[in-house]
Enzyme design. Structure first.
Site, mmCIF file in Angstrom:
data_model
loop_
_atom_site.group_PDB
_atom_site.id
_atom_site.type_symbol
_atom_site.label_atom_id
_atom_site.label_comp_id
_atom_site.label_asym_id
_atom_site.label_seq_id
_atom_site.Cartn_x
_atom_site.Cartn_y
_atom_site.Cartn_z
ATOM 1 N N LEU A 48 0.857 -1.193 0.000
ATOM 2 C CA LEU A 48 0.000 0.000 0.000
ATOM 3 C C LEU A 48 0.881 1.227 0.000
ATOM 4 O O LEU A 48 1.889 1.266 0.700
ATOM 5 C CB LEU A 48 -0.904 -0.027 1.232
ATOM 6 C CG LEU A 48 -1.718 1.218 1.612
ATOM 7 C CD1 LEU A 48 -2.983 0.794 2.366
ATOM 8 C CD2 LEU A 48 -0.924 2.191 2.502
ATOM 9 N N ASN A 49 0.505 2.252 -0.808
ATOM 10 C CA ASN A 49 1.137 3.553 -0.592
ATOM 11 C C ASN A 49 0.112 4.675 -0.672
ATOM 12 O O ASN A 49 -0.849 4.641 0.100
ATOM 13 C CB ASN A 49 2.398 3.781 -1.436
ATOM 14 C CG ASN A 49 2.217 3.709 -2.919
ATOM 15 O OD1 ASN A 49 1.676 2.765 -3.462
ATOM 16 N ND2 ASN A 49 2.715 4.720 -3.620
ATOM 17 N N ASP A 50 0.255 5.678 -1.491
ATOM 18 C CA ASP A 50 -0.471 6.953 -1.356
ATOM 19 C C ASP A 50 -1.978 6.800 -1.136
ATOM 20 O O ASP A 50 -2.637 6.023 -1.828
ATOM 21 C CB ASP A 50 -0.296 7.789 -2.620
ATOM 22 C CG ASP A 50 1.141 8.063 -2.976
ATOM 23 O OD1 ASP A 50 2.039 7.591 -2.267
ATOM 24 O OD2 ASP A 50 1.358 8.759 -3.992
ATOM 25 N N GLU A 70 5.477 16.055 -5.535
ATOM 26 C CA GLU A 70 4.421 15.062 -5.683
ATOM 27 C C GLU A 70 3.205 15.447 -4.837
ATOM 28 O O GLU A 70 3.306 16.210 -3.877
ATOM 29 C CB GLU A 70 4.919 13.671 -5.267
ATOM 30 C CG GLU A 70 5.960 13.083 -6.206
ATOM 31 C CD GLU A 70 6.189 11.609 -5.961
ATOM 32 O OE1 GLU A 70 6.196 10.851 -6.951
ATOM 33 O OE2 GLU A 70 6.384 11.209 -4.786
#
Length: 482
Positions: free
Chosen positions: A40-42, A219
């Site tokens: 999982l990230n952002d 980002e």
């Protein structure tokens, strides 16, 4: 079988294959959002609609490394009890074949309009990037409309993470970008209908203005109003450490200013980090029907020793922070856990009024690995106070140096590493511990430290120490599962 259905079936098989192994991990969290399997990230597409919160997330279900990302999806009516929904987006079309990258959601004509970056790489590894649109009636089943923004002149293909909002009858989009001369920047676009977008210009960065030469890439930008000011949150890459600041590989922070929607100009102050801990990146906000500005962030940082992470052998990695409410006080963002999290508490509260004098003490019942601690009326007149958590974390405040420190045992080599900030006075602490995560809110959220750490699972001890005289009250609750 089409590509979308095939990918969904493969993900379902991957979850079932590793379900039992994931559950066996002693470092699996109890009240934080995590992937069922994989990476999982952002946080993506964070929105409340029809009385329900939706949080999408970057998901690589097939491994604990990065790759062609999906959009996973959690939903909740109360920010406490979450349901893992079916996959929202799969990288099944030509314009996203190497990943449905990060983006945002907006409500329009009683539908979810989701904007995300379609990532494409050719055989030579050269990148193409498209800002894409998908539309849904229920937030679960999406119809892809394809690219609505192609790469403007003057930028590299590192052009991603669209965040969209409506203001003055127009729609605006900010995108994280890199100029051709490799300067981090935020780009602004506008639209009348969410389908046709016009390039306005550089909103911030690009080697100009008050940020100057501030890293090589920005980002996950997010522009919103808070207490009469326009806040721009973004995650710059390429900053050199400066004193206690910018100690992680990449940062996440904000500037405060005024945005002119007629001209597209944004006059702002200097950058400030949102969190001082080891693991906080790519935050995204939304406003809910109570008028609160809420935030989730990824509890990690890109390119930060993921191959050494202790959970990899159990086929999963990373999690979200707790949901937080943002307030702007005296020009500084304060973050506090949303009030709904009090519903995680069990009925029994353990409380003490404590005085320490050149001693270390454990308090009966003040221990555990899924707990909330509330310290108030803290007085450290001189010297230092310390809170030791198991064998893997220490919180230290020096009233002489005016420095707050969080130390942890590195999961890479076992050495002690630290993050710090200046703090004129320590008045209160609110600490959430969840097996292998800690979130520390200082002085009602004026500063926060967010980190993963990995104590011995059998060691749940917490001790309090002082070099001289220290006094405080402490309340403790056990916290339940999501």
């Amino acid at each position: 079988m089409n590509k979308d259905k095939q990918l969904r079936q493969e993900v379902a098989e991957e979850i079932e294959k590793h379900r039992n192994l994931v559950k066996q991990d002693p470092y699996r969290l109890h009240y934080h959002l995590m992937p069922p399997v994989g990476l999982l990230n952002d946080p993506n597409g964070f929105i409340q609609m029809n009385g329900k919160y939706h949080l999408y997330y970057q998901w690589m279900p097939f491994k604990t490394g990065h790759g062609a990302k999906f959009w996973g999806h959690y939903s909740s009516k109360d920010l406490v009890n979450w349901k893992h929904e079916e996959i929202a987006l799969t990288p099944s079309e030509w314009f996203e074949k190497n990943g449905c990258y990060s983006g945002s959601a907006i409500e329009h004509e009683d539908h979810f309009f989701v904007f995300y970056t379609g990532n494409v790489k050719n055989e030579q590894g050269e990148r193409e990037t498209y800002q894409c649109l998908a539309v849904s009636k229920d937030g679960i089943h999406y119809e892809k409309k394809g690219p609505v923004v192609t790469l403007p002149e003057g930028f590299t293909a590192h052009f991603r993470d669209p965040k969209v909002w409506k203001q003055n009858e127009l729609f605006f989009m900010v995108v994280g970008a890199q100029t051709k001369d490799l300067k981090g920047t935020v780009v602004l676009l506008k639209s009348n209908d969410l389908f046709n977008w016009d390039y306005v210009g550089i909103l911030a960065g690009g080697g100009k203005g008050k940020l100057g030469d501030f890293g090589y890439m920005f980002e996950c930008p997010d522009l919103f109003k808070l207490n009469g000011k326009d806040i721009l949150i973004f995650s710059p890459q390429g900053l050199e450490p400066k004193g206690m600041n910018y100690q992680n590989v990449y940062q996440a922070g904000y500037v405060v200013g005024q945005f002119n929607p007629k001209t597209g100009e944004y006059d702002h102050h200097l950058f400030e980090e949102l969190d001082r801990g080891f693991d906080f990146y790519a935050p995204q906000t939304t406003v809910d029907n109570q008028g609160r500005r809420l935030l989730f962030a990824w509890m990690s940082v890109p390119d930060q020793n993921e191959q050494e992470h202790p959970t990899i052998e159990y086929k999963w990695i990373h999690n979200m922070t707790l949901p937080r409410e943002l307030k702007l006080i005296d020009g500084k963002i304060h973050q506090t856990p949303v009030k709904e999290l009090e519903n995680l508490r069990d009925s029994e509260m353990i409380s003490y009024s404590v005085k320490l004098n050149k001693e270390s003490k454990e308090l009966d019942g003040i221990s555990g690995k899924t707990i909330e601690l509330m310290l108030d009326r803290i007085e450290v007149v001189e010297g230092w106070m310390e809170i030791s958590i198991s064998d893997a974390g220490r919180i230290i405040y020096s009233s002489d140096q005016k420095i707050f420190t969080f130390e942890r045992k590195s999961y890479v080599d076992g050495t002690t590493e630290k993050r710090q900030c200046m703090l004129e006075e320590l008045k209160s602490l609110r600490i959430f511990i969840d097996t292998s995560s800690i979130e520390i809110f200082i002085n009602n959220g004026r500063e926060t430290f967010t980190s993963r750490f990995f104590p011995n699972p059998a060691n749940q001890h917490i001790s309090f120490s002082a070099s001289k005289e220290v006094s405080f009250t402490v309340d403790k609750w056990n916290l339940g599962n999501i």
